[in-house]
Design an enzyme around this catalytic site. Structure first.
Site, mmCIF file in Angstrom:
data_model
loop_
_atom_site.group_PDB
_atom_site.id
_atom_site.type_symbol
_atom_site.label_atom_id
_atom_site.label_comp_id
_atom_site.label_asym_id
_atom_site.label_seq_id
_atom_site.Cartn_x
_atom_site.Cartn_y
_atom_site.Cartn_z
ATOM 1 N N SER A 47 -2.285 10.096 5.537
ATOM 2 C CA SER A 47 -3.078 9.563 4.434
ATOM 3 C C SER A 47 -3.309 8.054 4.523
ATOM 4 O O SER A 47 -2.367 7.288 4.784
ATOM 5 C CB SER A 47 -2.378 9.869 3.105
ATOM 6 O OG SER A 47 -3.008 9.192 2.054
ATOM 7 N N ASP A 91 -5.688 12.456 -0.117
ATOM 8 C CA ASP A 91 -6.604 12.233 -1.248
ATOM 9 C C ASP A 91 -7.907 13.002 -1.067
ATOM 10 O O ASP A 91 -8.583 12.870 -0.041
ATOM 11 C CB ASP A 91 -6.920 10.733 -1.382
ATOM 12 C CG ASP A 91 -5.713 9.934 -1.842
ATOM 13 O OD1 ASP A 91 -5.100 10.307 -2.853
ATOM 14 O OD2 ASP A 91 -5.360 8.950 -1.175
ATOM 15 N N ASP A 108 -5.080 15.589 5.553
ATOM 16 C CA ASP A 108 -5.345 14.391 4.784
ATOM 17 C C ASP A 108 -4.789 14.642 3.362
ATOM 18 O O ASP A 108 -4.454 15.791 3.025
ATOM 19 C CB ASP A 108 -6.866 14.186 4.762
ATOM 20 C CG ASP A 108 -7.283 13.134 3.778
ATOM 21 O OD1 ASP A 108 -6.773 12.023 3.873
ATOM 22 O OD2 ASP A 108 -8.134 13.426 2.906
HETATM 23 P P1 TMP Z 1 -6.771 9.647 2.198
HETATM 24 O O1 TMP Z 1 -6.717 9.237 3.651
HETATM 25 O O2 TMP Z 1 -5.461 10.242 1.739
HETATM 26 O O3 TMP Z 1 -7.931 10.491 1.852
HETATM 27 O O4 TMP Z 1 -6.915 8.271 1.328
HETATM 28 C C1 TMP Z 1 -8.006 7.453 1.451
HETATM 29 C C2 TMP Z 1 -8.947 7.531 0.279
HETATM 30 O O5 TMP Z 1 -8.544 6.605 -0.727
HETATM 31 C C3 TMP Z 1 -10.342 7.126 0.695
HETATM 32 O O6 TMP Z 1 -11.216 8.230 0.656
HETATM 33 C C4 TMP Z 1 -10.769 6.098 -0.313
HETATM 34 C C5 TMP Z 1 -9.691 6.092 -1.350
HETATM 35 N N1 TMP Z 1 -9.417 4.753 -1.909
HETATM 36 C C6 TMP Z 1 -9.456 4.600 -3.282
HETATM 37 O O7 TMP Z 1 -9.730 5.558 -4.016
HETATM 38 N N2 TMP Z 1 -9.184 3.380 -3.830
HETATM 39 C C7 TMP Z 1 -8.878 2.292 -3.064
HETATM 40 O O8 TMP Z 1 -8.633 1.204 -3.593
HETATM 41 C C8 TMP Z 1 -8.843 2.467 -1.627
HETATM 42 C C9 TMP Z 1 -8.518 1.295 -0.745
HETATM 43 C C10 TMP Z 1 -9.110 3.715 -1.109
HETATM 44 MG MG MG Z 2 -9.300 11.978 1.853
#
Ligand code: TMP
Ligand code: MG
Length: 317
Positions: free
Chosen positions: A178, A65, A63
């Site tokens: 992601s 974030d 992943d």
């Molecule tokens: P990831 O799959 O790379 O972890 O990305 C998803 C993450 O992004 C999830 O944990 C929530 C976050 N997110 C935000 O921070 N702001 C937003 O506007 C959205 C839609 C998701």
């Molecule tokens: Mg994440």
């Protein structure tokens, strides 16, 4: 007494030797106080088996974030790829406020341990859809993304350079999966000089019109809890992942556990979960779901130590 019974003697000695080797000398990082494991023995056996198979059998699925990026730094949250877009270069003040309201509404739902995935699913679709619509209305400019990333204060976890560089040197494919924004993610790893040729990315990519303004998002929407669909439709088709039956999976959400569902005929899967937030409330479910749980650990020390062990050419007996 049991040491006198030959059929018990050997397994006991083997288990003790593996335990000693991995936790005491080979992978001392597994003894860090941030590390939790439900079945230490199974983790050790899996790592051993992956090491015997070698780097040529391994793929890494991660992943992005809050897994490859830090959760916080000096008490401040590090921005996700979506939140990097909250920059006056790209969006208006009004849009910024709306995105923040959505984040404060839906992020607590995403991580709420008292709600089921089934309950969360439509709400996540709602969150992502609303955010993407707002971003499209802003007609975000492609040529300003690099500057926004540069100004954002985003940070990869400590040890990221060894992580990316080792995988590239050993030609181990790294699939970054992601639910963030792919164009921003690429810019983050490019600016950190780790966008190596072994990196594949599955994410939400922006579609720009001929003038370079955002007009849509491409393909199937990826949110935290539908990574299984993405794994089956995209990851399963990636040629360089085939013939690599051992998987090291890194994530920070229970939804990330389905990222390896596209790997056919896997032999060993070792899952590592970063538990960044709401630790006490979520600890039990994380321990029951991931093989290794890293509690408030802002580093890639444990994945790096495991990779170093697996890719080492020590005695493979
Ligand atoms: P990831 O799959 O790379 O972890 O990305 C998803 C993450 O992004 C999830 O944990 C929530 C976050 N997110 C935000 O921070 N702001 C937003 O506007 C959205 C839609 C998701
Ligand atoms: Mg994440």
């Amino acid at each position: 007494m049991i040491y006198h019974i030959p059929w018990i003697h050997t397994p006991v000695r083997t288990v003790l030797a593996i335990w000693n080797q991995l936790t005491k000398t080979e992978i001392p990082e597994l003894a860090k106080c941030s590390v939790l494991m439900r079945e230490r023995g199974r983790v050790e056996e899996t790592i051993h088996s992956m090491q015997r198979a070698g780097a040529g059998s391994l793929q890494v699925i991660s992943d992005f974030d809050m897994t490859l990026t830090r959760f916080a730094h000096n008490g401040r949250r590090v921005p996700t790829t979506h939140n990097i877009l909250i920059n006056r270069l790209l969006i208006s003040e009004d849009c910024t406020q709306k995105l923040k309201v959505l984040l404060n509404t839906y992020y607590p739902i995403e991580i709420d341990p008292s709600r089921s995935v089934e309950e969360k699913l439509p709400l996540m679709v709602e969150w992502w859809t609303k955010v993407h619509e707002l971003l499209i209305q802003q007609r975000i400019r492609k040529d300003l993304l690099a500057q926004a990333v540069n100004e954002s204060g985003t940070m990869l976890r400590d040890g990221y350079k060894s992580f990316f560089d080792r995988l590239a040197e050993q030609q181990i494919p790294l699939l970054i999966f992601s639910a963030g924004v792919g164009d921003v993610l690429e810019e983050v790893i490019r600016q950190n000089q780790v966008f190596h040729p072994n990196v594949n990315i599955i994410s939400n990519y922006m579609d720009f019109d001929p003038t370079g303004a955002l007009q849509a998002f491409k393909g199937l929407l990826i949110h935290t809890f539908n990574k299984r669909e993405g794994a089956l439709s995209h990851a399963a088709g990636l040629k360089n992942l085939q013939g690599r039956p051992n998987v090291l999976l890194l994530g920070d959400s229970l939804g990330d556990l389905t990222m390896a569902d596209g790997v056919s005929e896997h032999q060993n899967i070792l899952t590592i979960g970063f538990l960044n937030d709401q630790v006490e409330e979520r600890k039990e479910s994380y321990i029951n779901s991931f093989d290794i749980v890293l509690v408030k650990d802002e580093t890639l020390d444990v994945p790096n130590a495991i990779l170093s062990y697996i890719t080492s050419s020590r005695d493979k007996k």
